[in-house]
Design a protein around this motif. Structure first.
Motif, PDB file in Angstrom:
ATOM      1  N   GLN A 103     -52.656  45.799  -5.201  1.00 37.02           N
ATOM      2  CA  GLN A 103     -53.840  46.314  -4.525  1.00 37.02           C
ATOM      3  C   GLN A 103     -53.454  47.255  -3.394  1.00 37.02           C
ATOM      4  N   ALA A 104     -52.416  46.898  -2.654  1.00 34.32           N
ATOM      5  CA  ALA A 104     -51.948  47.803  -1.591  1.00 34.32           C
ATOM      6  C   ALA A 104     -51.475  49.132  -2.173  1.00 34.32           C
ATOM      7  N   ALA A 105     -50.775  49.075  -3.303  1.00 33.29           N
ATOM      8  CA  ALA A 105     -50.329  50.314  -3.949  1.00 33.29           C
ATOM      9  C   ALA A 105     -51.515  51.134  -4.447  1.00 33.29           C
ATOM     10  N   ASP A 106     -52.528  50.448  -4.988  1.00 35.81           N
ATOM     11  CA  ASP A 106     -53.717  51.156  -5.454  1.00 35.81           C
ATOM     12  C   ASP A 106     -54.435  51.846  -4.299  1.00 35.81           C
ATOM     13  N   GLU A 107     -54.478  51.197  -3.156  1.00 37.75           N
ATOM     14  CA  GLU A 107     -55.125  51.822  -1.998  1.00 37.75           C
ATOM     15  C   GLU A 107     -54.370  53.079  -1.554  1.00 37.75           C
ATOM     16  N   ARG A 108     -53.047  53.023  -1.567  1.00 32.86           N
ATOM     17  CA  ARG A 108     -52.263  54.214  -1.216  1.00 32.86           C
ATOM     18  C   ARG A 108     -52.493  55.325  -2.239  1.00 32.86           C
ATOM     19  N   ARG A 109     -52.553  54.948  -3.505  1.00 32.02           N
ATOM     20  CA  ARG A 109     -52.785  55.943  -4.562  1.00 32.02           C
ATOM     21  C   ARG A 109     -54.150  56.595  -4.399  1.00 32.02           C
ATOM     22  N   VAL A 110     -55.171  55.786  -4.098  1.00 32.29           N
ATOM     23  CA  VAL A 110     -56.508  56.342  -3.892  1.00 32.29           C
ATOM     24  C   VAL A 110     -56.515  57.286  -2.703  1.00 32.29           C
TER      25      VAL A 110
END
Length: 500
Positions: free
Chosen positions: A414-421
């Protein structure tokens, strides 16, 4: 061994000098010597790290985690989950299984604490015809004899060594496991509904972008075809834009089908599978992803229903092992009873008439059973149940480790997804600025239509990538809440099942 009492006098059923007190004393001595030999409950070292090796944000309150879907601030999502928990087949199936477990426990509790009380009755008619009678000193009277009887016998085991208490623990833990399975099924249903809902919304946004891309491709094709007819560009340019247009139109058709299928699947999931698709409007808008929550690994032991279920099944297996061990102990039962008998037979003194005799009797019996010859089988049962306890312990340990791994992975992803977004959102903003500049240049006559359309197409492609990332981030947030044990309230589960 048995002792009977009729009327007001004792009739020993064994040699004189023995008594119920002696019988109970023998059972206490034999049972007490073995009662300390039962295996204690199996313990599992379920130590977890003090913190996750993943970035976390602000801690969540227990109530927020109980109903995590409210963190998305989406009334449609709230209504869908509420409807699913009340009417979905998965929710009703889980409720039916829990009701079955409760009914089973009721029967088991009654069997443990209520003595076996068969009430029996019989009626008999005997017709006697005298064919021949000879000799002296006696006679047999023919005719009809009727006999009626009713007996009420009770069998009650004296729980001198804790056999009933061990069985009660097994019954309670079985019900607890069923309750945690019920809560786990409902929590999984809520997560599935949310993920399906965000998937449908992602398709709706992507469909809007795909339609805009198809519009742009159509415009680019029209420009290149017109240039080709006028001899201003090669005809191959028109063929290339025609291929791009066909691909864009195919993408629109595919997303329309995917959105329709996602809406139907969501209706089925919430228990409204036969309703028309129009009853489930899906707006082409994605909610903002909640921040990564903070949590401690040790909280999983209380928050995850699958861990609580595995712990209850381990306790139940340990209780069954104690029951098998207690089967080696003597069993002392009390067997009181009462009966009444009525017999109607021909009168010996007045031929042609009948005489009636009614009698009652009550008994008080005690039985002692020692499984001497069954010991080899009982020892095999103990060994087999010990292996089942070990299996339950391994399952519990595996469940704890799996829960920890799922939670940490969900937090990391989820943290990686937030950075990607965040990165894709920045790129989308730059593409939007470039498109706006190209549009203004085309309006001022500084650039041609092809350049403006290509800039818009680049911006739309950036939006599509951002939409996919946002959809995945929303679904990952749902996985995180589920992994943390959200979707149910541990405080709502009673610590001790009621007698009902």
């Amino acid at each position: 061994m048995r002792l009977a009492k009729t009327g007001a006098q004792w009739r020993p059923g064994r040699p004189s000098g023995s008594s119920p007190v002696l019988l109970v004393g023998v059972a206490l001595v034999l049972g007490g010597g073995l009662s300390a030999c039962t295996t204690p409950a199996r313990q599992v070292d379920a130590k977890l790290p003090s913190a996750y090796e993943a970035p976390t944000g602000a801690p969540l309150g227990a109530q927020t985690l109980d109903q995590w879907w409210t963190a998305f601030n989406d009334p449609v999502l709230n209504d869908l989950i509420t409807t699913a928990l009340a009417h979905a087949p998965d929710a009703r199936m889980a409720a039916a299984k829990l009701e079955e477990a409760r009914a089973t426990r009721q029967g088991q509790i009654r069997e443990l604490y209520i003595p076996q009380t068969p009430l029996t009755g019989s009626a008999k008619r005997t017709d006697t015809d005298i064919i021949d009678q000879s000799g002296s000193g006696g006679f047999t009277l023919g005719g009809v004899t009727k006999t009626y009887s009713a007996n009420f016998d009770v069998s009650w085991e004296l729980d001198l060594i804790g056999r009933r208490a061990a069985a009660r623990r097994v019954v309670d833990n079985d019900l607890a496991a069923a309750r945690f399975s019920y809560e786990g099924a409902r929590a999984a249903l809520a997560a599935n509904v949310a993920q399906s809902y965000f998937e449908a919304r992602g398709y709706a946004v992507q469909l809007e972008d795909a339609r805009q891309n198809a519009r742009i491709s159509q415009a680019l094709y029209d420009v290149s075809a017109e240039k080709g007819r006028r001899g201003l560009s090669a005809t191959t340019e028109g063929d290339r834009t025609a291929a791009d247009l066909a691909q864009a139109q195919a993408q629109v058709a595919q997303l329309e089908a995917q959105l329709q299928a996602a809406r139907r699947s969501l209706l089925i999931l919430v228990g409204k599978g036969v309703d028309p698709l129009a009853s489930l409007p899906v707006e082409p808008v994605l909610a903002k992803t909640p921040p990564v929550p903070a949590a401690a690994p040790a909280e999983l032991l209380a928050r995850r229903p699958d861990i609580r279920e595995a712990a209850a099944r381990l306790a139940s297996a340990s209780g069954n092992l104690n029951i098998n061990e207690l089967a080696l102990f003597p069993t002392l039962t009390l067997e009181p009873g009462v009966g009444i008998t009525k017999q109607i037979s021909p009168s010996f003194l007045t031929p042609g008439t009948t005489q009636s005799t009614t009698s009652s009797a009550w008994t008080l019996g005690a039985g002692l059973s020692i499984p001497v010859l069954n010991i080899p089988k009982l020892m095999s049962d103990i060994k087999a149940q010990g292996a089942r306890v070990e299996q339950a312990a391994v399952t519990y340990e595996q469940t704890v480790q799996k829960a920890f791994g799922e939670t940490e992975n969900a937090l990391v992803q989820q943290a990686a997804d937030e950075r990607r977004v965040t990165l894709l959102a920045a790129g989308e903003r730059r593409a939007a600025v470039a498109y706006e500049a190209s549009r203004k240049g085309y309006a001022a006559g500084l650039t041609d239509l092809t350049t403006a359309l290509q800039a818009e197409q680049s911006w739309r492609s950036s939006r599509t990538a951002l939409t996919g990332a946002q959809t995945q981030a929303l679904q990952r947030a749902v996985q995180t809440y589920k992994a943390l044990g959200g979707g149910w309230s541990p405080e709502a589960v009673p610590s001790k099942p009621s007698a009902q």
